[in-house]
Design an enzyme around this catalytic site. Structure first.
Site, PDB file in Angstrom:
ATOM      1  N   HIS A 100      -9.705   1.310   4.558  1.00 31.22           N
ATOM      2  CA  HIS A 100      -8.444   1.445   5.292  1.00 31.22           C
ATOM      3  C   HIS A 100      -8.656   2.371   6.492  1.00 31.22           C
ATOM      4  O   HIS A 100      -9.442   3.312   6.424  1.00 31.22           O
ATOM      5  CB  HIS A 100      -7.362   2.007   4.366  1.00 31.22           C
ATOM      6  CG  HIS A 100      -6.005   1.976   4.978  1.00 31.22           C
ATOM      7  ND1 HIS A 100      -5.565   2.940   5.854  1.00 31.22           N
ATOM      8  CD2 HIS A 100      -5.004   1.068   4.901  1.00 31.22           C
ATOM      9  CE1 HIS A 100      -4.342   2.637   6.266  1.00 31.22           C
ATOM     10  NE2 HIS A 100      -3.980   1.498   5.698  1.00 31.22           N
ATOM     11  N   SER A 155       3.002  -2.207  10.371  1.00 37.44           N
ATOM     12  CA  SER A 155       4.441  -2.258  10.648  1.00 37.44           C
ATOM     13  C   SER A 155       5.095  -3.593  10.264  1.00 37.44           C
ATOM     14  O   SER A 155       5.995  -4.067  10.960  1.00 37.44           O
ATOM     15  CB  SER A 155       4.715  -1.923  12.120  1.00 37.44           C
ATOM     16  OG  SER A 155       4.295  -0.602  12.406  1.00 37.44           O
ATOM     17  N   GLY A 193       2.679  -1.123   4.311  1.00 36.69           N
ATOM     18  CA  GLY A 193       2.727   0.300   3.975  1.00 36.69           C
ATOM     19  C   GLY A 193       4.159   0.747   3.751  1.00 36.69           C
ATOM     20  O   GLY A 193       4.749   0.510   2.696  1.00 36.69           O
ATOM     21  N   GLY A 194       4.743   1.364   4.774  1.00 37.16           N
ATOM     22  CA  GLY A 194       6.072   1.969   4.665  1.00 37.16           C
ATOM     23  C   GLY A 194       7.120   1.082   4.008  1.00 37.16           C
ATOM     24  O   GLY A 194       7.873   1.545   3.132  1.00 37.16           O
ATOM     25  N   GLU A 219      -7.028   4.737   7.625  1.00 37.69           N
ATOM     26  CA  GLU A 219      -6.827   6.169   7.348  1.00 37.69           C
ATOM     27  C   GLU A 219      -8.067   6.767   6.678  1.00 37.69           C
ATOM     28  O   GLU A 219      -8.399   7.926   6.902  1.00 37.69           O
ATOM     29  CB  GLU A 219      -5.558   6.362   6.501  1.00 37.69           C
ATOM     30  CG  GLU A 219      -4.313   6.175   7.353  1.00 37.69           C
ATOM     31  CD  GLU A 219      -3.117   5.584   6.620  1.00 37.69           C
ATOM     32  OE1 GLU A 219      -3.068   5.628   5.389  1.00 37.69           O
ATOM     33  OE2 GLU A 219      -2.220   5.058   7.325  1.00 37.69           O
ATOM     34  N   ASN A 273       0.869  -1.178   0.000  1.00 40.84           N
ATOM     35  CA  ASN A 273       0.000   0.000   0.000  1.00 40.84           C
ATOM     36  C   ASN A 273       0.904   1.225   0.000  1.00 40.84           C
ATOM     37  O   ASN A 273       1.488   1.559   1.021  1.00 40.84           O
ATOM     38  CB  ASN A 273      -0.887  -0.045   1.262  1.00 40.84           C
ATOM     39  CG  ASN A 273      -1.697   1.229   1.434  1.00 40.84           C
ATOM     40  OD1 ASN A 273      -1.754   2.062   0.543  1.00 40.84           O
ATOM     41  ND2 ASN A 273      -2.327   1.357   2.601  1.00 40.84           N
ATOM     42  N   TRP A 274       1.014   1.857  -1.161  1.00 31.48           N
ATOM     43  CA  TRP A 274       1.966   2.965  -1.290  1.00 31.48           C
ATOM     44  C   TRP A 274       1.443   4.254  -0.660  1.00 31.48           C
ATOM     45  O   TRP A 274       2.158   5.240  -0.593  1.00 31.48           O
ATOM     46  CB  TRP A 274       2.316   3.203  -2.770  1.00 31.48           C
ATOM     47  CG  TRP A 274       3.098   2.082  -3.397  1.00 31.48           C
ATOM     48  CD1 TRP A 274       3.433   0.876  -2.817  1.00 31.48           C
ATOM     49  CD2 TRP A 274       3.658   2.045  -4.720  1.00 31.48           C
ATOM     50  NE1 TRP A 274       4.160   0.106  -3.700  1.00 31.48           N
ATOM     51  CE2 TRP A 274       4.312   0.802  -4.881  1.00 31.48           C
ATOM     52  CE3 TRP A 274       3.657   2.937  -5.792  1.00 31.48           C
ATOM     53  CZ2 TRP A 274       4.956   0.436  -6.060  1.00 31.48           C
ATOM     54  CZ3 TRP A 274       4.307   2.580  -6.969  1.00 31.48           C
ATOM     55  CH2 TRP A 274       4.949   1.340  -7.100  1.00 31.48           C
ATOM     56  N   LYS A 275       0.169   4.255  -0.275  1.00 35.48           N
ATOM     57  CA  LYS A 275      -0.444   5.456   0.317  1.00 35.48           C
ATOM     58  C   LYS A 275      -0.183   6.672  -0.582  1.00 35.48           C
ATOM     59  O   LYS A 275      -0.174   6.534  -1.804  1.00 35.48           O
ATOM     60  CB  LYS A 275       0.054   5.645   1.746  1.00 35.48           C
ATOM     61  CG  LYS A 275      -0.178   4.391   2.593  1.00 35.48           C
ATOM     62  CD  LYS A 275      -0.029   4.602   4.060  1.00 35.48           C
ATOM     63  CE  LYS A 275      -0.258   3.285   4.787  1.00 35.48           C
ATOM     64  NZ  LYS A 275      -0.230   3.417   6.221  1.00 35.48           N
ATOM     65  N   GLY A 314       1.969   2.169  10.807  1.00 39.80           N
ATOM     66  CA  GLY A 314       2.923   3.272  10.701  1.00 39.80           C
ATOM     67  C   GLY A 314       3.591   3.643  12.010  1.00 39.80           C
ATOM     68  O   GLY A 314       4.219   4.686  12.121  1.00 39.80           O
ATOM     69  N   GLU A 374      -5.880  -4.984  10.259  1.00 40.64           N
ATOM     70  CA  GLU A 374      -4.853  -3.977  10.498  1.00 40.64           C
ATOM     71  C   GLU A 374      -5.164  -3.239  11.802  1.00 40.64           C
ATOM     72  O   GLU A 374      -5.939  -2.265  11.793  1.00 40.64           O
ATOM     73  CB  GLU A 374      -4.814  -2.967   9.350  1.00 40.64           C
ATOM     74  CG  GLU A 374      -4.460  -3.571   8.014  1.00 40.64           C
ATOM     75  CD  GLU A 374      -3.825  -2.529   7.092  1.00 40.64           C
ATOM     76  OE1 GLU A 374      -2.711  -2.782   6.628  1.00 40.64           O
ATOM     77  OE2 GLU A 374      -4.431  -1.474   6.875  1.00 40.64           O
TER      78      GLU A 374
HETATM   79  P1  PGA Z   1       2.547   0.259   7.673  1.00 35.03           P
HETATM   80  O1  PGA Z   1       1.099   0.479   7.013  1.00 35.03           O
HETATM   81  O2  PGA Z   1       3.109  -1.017   7.109  1.00 35.03           O
HETATM   82  O3  PGA Z   1       3.340   1.477   7.260  1.00 35.03           O
HETATM   83  O4  PGA Z   1       2.326   0.169   9.144  1.00 35.03           O
HETATM   84  C1  PGA Z   1       0.238  -0.591   6.735  1.00 35.03           C
HETATM   85  C2  PGA Z   1      -1.039  -0.101   6.141  1.00 35.03           C
HETATM   86  O5  PGA Z   1      -1.520   0.972   6.559  1.00 35.03           O
HETATM   87  O6  PGA Z   1      -1.621  -0.741   5.236  1.00 35.03           O
END
Ligand code: PGA
Length: 253
Positions: free
Chosen positions: A97, A215, A236-237, A99, A9-11, A175, A169
């Site tokens: 998600h 994470s 994500g990251g 967010e 997930n590149w956000k 994050g 999640e």
């Molecule tokens: P993260 O994000 O790996 O940076 O914690 C995961 C996500 O929000 O899908």
């Protein structure tokens, strides 16, 4: 047998040239990967340019989007429809998600409309659910997961388990660098699979993939991904860099 899926997930990261560079690197490095499915979910504007690269490289990497609007078209300034995603080469779409839920106020009802629409057009939803730290501390994790699953999937009938993916999640792990322990992930995934069995029957529930997200990095991927009910990861990251994303994929699960 559930084949693992590692989805990035590149956000809100990567301009078009940056996205193309990363897609090229991943296509080259992961061309031999058959033991797991790999997906990348770039921002909307990157979808089509990335799809061209994946096609040119004959890559098996699956393209996904991060959101969509439930209506097929209309006066929804700034929104993107399911058909637009399909036409840009997307096969999957992340929905609900945390967010989107927490920053943009998306409700389970709205997410439900998106899930139904995605299924209608043949996009595979990656439906995200998860509790906050406060809810976990109050012992409400299972109640929250039950409510999110029940409401986001209201009226959704699944007979082919490959048509949908769930991502657990925990909000406190996204994050933050603090991942759920493998035991916490396994416990939540078992509970969610039980909920899916109530909705769609045991046979379908046994085949639906449930990803863990929060994470995930090369150092913790193996311990999470070897849990029996953890069928992959939503990253994500650590998906923004070819080395770390490849490291997760090759972590030996
Ligand atoms: P993260 O994000 O790996 O940076 O914690 C995961 C996500 O929000 O899908």
């Amino acid at each position: 047998m559930r084949k693992k899926l590692i989805a990035g997930n590149w956000k809100m990261h990567k301009t078009v040239p940056e996205a193309q560079t990363l897609a090229r690197q991943l296509a080259d490095r992961l061309s031999d990967v058959n033991f797991a499915d790999v997906a990348i979910c770039p921002p909307f504007v990157d979808l089509y340019p990335v799809s061209l690269i994946l096609r040119e490289k004959e890559s098996k990497i699956i393209l996904g989007a991060q959101n969509m609007h439930p209506e097929p078209k209309g006066a929804f300034t700034g929104e993107i429809s399911a058909e637009m995603l399909l036409s840009a080469g997307a096969k999957m779409v992340i929905l609900g998600h945390s967010e989107r839920r927490h920053i943009f106020g998306e409700t389970d009802g709205f997410i439900n409309a998106k899930v139904r629409r995605a299924l209608e057009v043949g996009l595979v939803p990656i439906l995200c659910i998860g509790e906050t730290l406060e809810q976990r501390k109050a012992g409400k994790t299972n109640d929250v997961l039950r409510e999110q699953i029940t409401k986001s999937l209201a009226g959704v009938q699944i007979d082919d388990p490959h048509k949908i993916i769930i991502a657990y999640e925990p909000v406190w792990a996204i994050g933050t660098g603090v991942n759920a322990t493998p035991e916490q992930a396994q416990e939540a995934h078992t509970f969610v699979r039980g909920l899916l069995a109530q909705l769609w029957g045991e046979q379908v529930a046994q085949e639906v993939r449930i990803l863990y997200g929060g994470s995930v990095k090369p150092a913790n991927a193996q311990s999470l991904l070897t849990q029996p009910d953890v069928d992959g990861a939503l990253v994500g990251g650590a998906s923004l860099d070819a080395d770390s994303f490849e490291g997760i994929i090759r972590s030996g699960f």
